[in-house]
Scaffold this motif. Structure first.
Motif, PDB file in Angstrom:
ATOM      1  N   UNK A  41       0.811  -1.218   0.000  1.00 41.20           N
ATOM      2  CA  UNK A  41       0.000   0.000   0.000  1.00 41.20           C
ATOM      3  C   UNK A  41       0.849   1.274   0.000  1.00 41.20           C
ATOM      4  N   UNK A  44      -0.652 -14.962   1.058  1.00 41.02           N
ATOM      5  CA  UNK A  44      -2.102 -14.778   1.188  1.00 41.02           C
ATOM      6  C   UNK A  44      -2.413 -13.426   1.860  1.00 41.02           C
ATOM      7  N   UNK A  54      -4.861 -10.679   0.275  1.00 42.37           N
ATOM      8  CA  UNK A  54      -5.999 -10.102   1.006  1.00 42.37           C
ATOM      9  C   UNK A  54      -5.905  -8.567   1.041  1.00 42.37           C
ATOM     10  N   UNK A  55      -4.686  -8.073   1.120  1.00 44.13           N
ATOM     11  CA  UNK A  55      -4.502  -6.618   1.164  1.00 44.13           C
ATOM     12  C   UNK A  55      -4.866  -5.958  -0.157  1.00 44.13           C
ATOM     13  N   UNK A  56      -4.445  -6.543  -1.280  1.00 43.99           N
ATOM     14  CA  UNK A  56      -4.588  -5.827  -2.554  1.00 43.99           C
ATOM     15  C   UNK A  56      -5.743  -6.323  -3.414  1.00 43.99           C
ATOM     16  N   UNK A  57      -6.195  -7.550  -3.224  1.00 39.36           N
ATOM     17  CA  UNK A  57      -7.283  -8.085  -4.060  1.00 39.36           C
ATOM     18  C   UNK A  57      -8.114  -9.043  -3.216  1.00 39.36           C
ATOM     19  N   UNK A  58      -8.837  -8.490  -2.223  1.00 36.79           N
ATOM     20  CA  UNK A  58      -9.419  -9.358  -1.189  1.00 36.79           C
ATOM     21  C   UNK A  58     -10.400 -10.394  -1.721  1.00 36.79           C
ATOM     22  N   UNK A  59     -11.107 -10.103  -2.814  1.00 31.54           N
ATOM     23  CA  UNK A  59     -12.060 -11.087  -3.333  1.00 31.54           C
ATOM     24  C   UNK A  59     -11.357 -12.323  -3.879  1.00 31.54           C
ATOM     25  N   UNK A  60     -10.065 -12.220  -4.154  1.00 32.75           N
ATOM     26  CA  UNK A  60      -9.340 -13.342  -4.744  1.00 32.75           C
ATOM     27  C   UNK A  60      -8.880 -14.371  -3.722  1.00 32.75           C
ATOM     28  N   UNK A  61      -9.107 -14.096  -2.443  1.00 30.27           N
ATOM     29  CA  UNK A  61      -8.772 -15.091  -1.422  1.00 30.27           C
ATOM     30  C   UNK A  61      -9.775 -16.238  -1.509  1.00 30.27           C
ATOM     31  N   UNK A 106      -5.667 -12.579   8.942  1.00 28.42           N
ATOM     32  CA  UNK A 106      -6.627 -11.729   8.248  1.00 28.42           C
ATOM     33  C   UNK A 106      -6.922 -10.437   8.994  1.00 28.42           C
ATOM     34  N   UNK A 116      -6.317  -6.605   7.863  1.00 27.80           N
ATOM     35  CA  UNK A 116      -7.419  -5.651   7.884  1.00 27.80           C
ATOM     36  C   UNK A 116      -7.088  -4.409   8.686  1.00 27.80           C
ATOM     37  N   UNK A 117      -6.532  -4.607   9.876  1.00 23.74           N
ATOM     38  CA  UNK A 117      -6.238  -3.449  10.728  1.00 23.74           C
ATOM     39  C   UNK A 117      -5.254  -2.504  10.037  1.00 23.74           C
ATOM     40  N   UNK A 129      -4.822  -2.312   6.758  1.00 18.84           N
ATOM     41  CA  UNK A 129      -5.525  -1.693   5.634  1.00 18.84           C
ATOM     42  C   UNK A 129      -6.143  -0.373   6.110  1.00 18.84           C
TER      43      UNK A 129
END
Lengths: 193, 193, 193, 193, 193, 193
Positions: free
Chosen positions: E82, E127, E131-138, E160, E164-165, E167
């Motif tokens: 990020x 992973x 999750x950080x850059x393309x969360x739907x792909x997990x 996770x 998230x925190x 992010x």
């Protein structure tokens, strides 16, 4: 939503040549209103005729490998990938009716990967979305995987052709800024009385 | 390039219904060969009829704001953005003939931004490529800029509709793996005798 | 294409120090013209000497694992991924000559994945394009796969070094807006008499 | 970090031909160790000679428009965009020494946009990073903006050439998995005694 | 770095309600300075209390499957993805101290894929970054892979939740332009005397 | 949708410590059901307490520059950019109620750019989505533009903090695969009786 239905001139469908005028009258009667994509295309009768003929050849078909509801879900998933309000809302409504499921279209639109789909439809949507957003990345194995789920050659072709047709449709809707009719937002969400 | 012309069954165009069979015969006579996209679509006559009707309504038109050559360059630029071999090679050939320029189609296919274009066509291709690859990013000002270059409402619509039609066409060609006919590669590259 | 060959000052190659001047004369004699990248680099003799020395060390080599034609196809595929007109057109021409195939360079430039390549060259181009566009994503297994196709350690190094050299070359051509010489567009497209 | 310095064979620099051997000895003496990129390139003397000649022509130059420290920051910003550990760490160290700033290299590597840069260097890094990651998106106005900050034609060329050279260097380091020498991590972080 | 610590008003921590004031005093005493994220959040006591409570619940924990150092490396890798200067520099410092490794945090920040990590931590970071850059792909298999490395359900959740925190944290730091305190840059780089 | 509400263990909220148990009871009473994000977080009381405290500090606020409905639309737009089913559906429902508009949440979720928004909210969503998906690209001028629309310093902070909090929330929902409660899908779509 008193917005105009298009950024371009809008023609009166009453002036359309037959049999297109009949096609328009038919959808208006069945829906109770004329979907805005019909209205927006009316100033271009040749394109409108071609578009709806193409549409009907692909979407009004129910096969064991690809039901009418499945076809609508392909439209919803790929139109969502293209951020197309008209197609997500209008075809989401039709998908709710055809799948008799009030939630699945929203699930597919927002995150098809976690939607409660059969393995067959999961793979159909995966390759459909790839064809929509990165078409060169489709490999022969993708088509084989669909065949492995029992799709016929006709069904497999239809997957690609539906993605293609709505790649066109999504871009028309963005270009002309065609809004969905208000009726579509609620359609299929309530249990039948 | 003895590859098959499609991953799907290929029908004999002789069996097509009129007037589609005539359309096929016409292009074969004018070109000296049947372009493979015609061959690959023959097993689906309704879609083939719709596709070529749509195509002809948009591409066989010459206006002050958007010549036939300009239209082909839109196809070349957006099909290149979609990595579509068939459309870049076949429509690159047609663009060479219609623009009477042996280099411009290659320049547009590889890097339209540095191609020797008029300011009008530079802006047409910029918004066309954006509609092709990121359709939600098109804003009303994009259409206004084209109007500012003298495009009529019809011309502006055509820009978007051509992009849309080849969004469909590119995906069909990727899905069915339709190769360009060999003849297209050299067409329009040599000075007329 | 009466465009200038660079956005920067252009020096007369006649003033170059030996042995660089000889290298320039040699390519001009063999090609029948001075390729524009030579012209554009002439104002920077030290960089020109280094660039062409690097180039010759990698490209003028023919090994069982990586022929001269294969090396040119790596240049074409990765330069296309970088939208570099000069490199796609000039090295596309050289690739046509070295592979004796009038179509393969265009196929590789537009969609290498569907090009009629050996499994070896398919994998070479896959990892080459990944190194070009997303270099951190290359993993040790990528190099092993090339070794599995019979590439020697030298060949594997060459794949990466060619990708690297043209990552440089593509950026120089974009930065200075170096156009390909007109001659390259047609070179290698016609059967030898 | 007992990792090997390359995935490829490593040659003894003692066997290098003059004047390359001298160049290696010189850097080893000045640094106190041989930077791993020198070690990793030693098995390819022609490429090593070309690479370091190119490097020296661009990096050992101090102009009013582009100081030695500025040049290193271009390397740091673009190498970070390419996730290149070797170049970020090694040239980060050199940048700390040349700018006499213990923090700026890290700031530029992680988020050049918020780094405390002059408007000149902010614009230099903006266009340099664009050339590194999306070279076709560089427009003539980008070069003009650098000229507007007082960069000469030579300086502007150098910006693009440095980006290009490290586009090569980053890919070599990724391909061969060249780690930075341990010494670089701390270099320039402590106040001189 | 006399830059302000935030684009927004900065409150005096002395005015914070207990027990938040104590939390601030504690970190200032242990660090020798008040980390700027504490300073920047002080004008929003409710959010500050929630943020640091969330942080402490996830980061002050040492389990066989996920040590304190491992947790900091997750922060470093995802914050680097990020481009967050504050989090990369501050948590890079803490990671150096907790892993007792002066180089690993930089290696993870710049290219985690080639960093000298255990297979467990390699997969954790892979992973986590996805999750950080393309969360739907997990996908579910991603979580299973972590379980296969011995992470408990609590550990997997923590991966996770940490992603998230941060992010959230990365976006706060970008939004308010919070710079890292100077002290963090050198912390943990020198051998303990 | 008999799917579990989480991939992780689910605790009985009855066992939560006060005042968190009261917070849970309160939302269950007001909604008529316990939203699944509450259920999924119950096994982690400290994180749950922090999360809902953070949430309440940002979302239960109505200012002239940023109403409660506006805040929910920020959640909808950025959660849609992250493909988060839970947040789009649940906060879409709340947005419908708070904006008293049955369509706006869907319009914002699918294509906020064409949604019928005030210029203020159009710019709020533009910068919010940029902070969500490419946080380093936010520039000081983005915050100034929001100030120019009348947002106070508190309002501007809230925009960024809401985006940050739901960057966390979206990732938790993806990681644990938290589905929206069925009730949310229809909520706010029907006119009040």
């Amino acid at each position: 939503m008193s917005d105009p239905i298009s950024r371009f001139p809008v023609a009166d469908p009453a002036g359309l040549p037959e049999p297109l005028r009949e096609r328009y009258a038919d959808v208006a009667e069945r829906s109770g209103f004329l979907p805005n994509v019909f209205g927006a295309l009316a100033w271009r009768p040749a394109e409108a005729a071609a578009f709806f003929a193409y549409h009907d050849a692909l979407m009004d078909k129910d096969t064991p490998g690809l039901s009418k509801g499945d076809r609508e879900l392909i439209v919803v998933a790929t139109s969502a990938a293209n951020d197309c309000l008209y197609c997500v809302v209008a075809h989401g409504a039709i998908a709710r009716i055809r799948t008799r499921d009030p939630h699945l279209a929203d699930q597919v639109a927002i995150d098809w990967r976690k939607a409660p789909l059969s393995p067959r439809m999961h793979d159909v949507l995966e390759v459909a979305v790839r064809l929509a957003v990165d078409p060169a990345a489709v490999v022969p194995g993708d088509l084989d995987r669909l065949r492995g789920h029992g799709l016929t050659e006709d069904d497999v072709w239809d997957v690609g052709a539906i993605v293609g047709l709505f790649a066109l449709s999504n871009r028309l809707a963005h270009w002309a800024a065609i809004p969905p009719n208000e009726e579509f937002f609620l359609m299929g969400r309530l249990p039948r009385a």
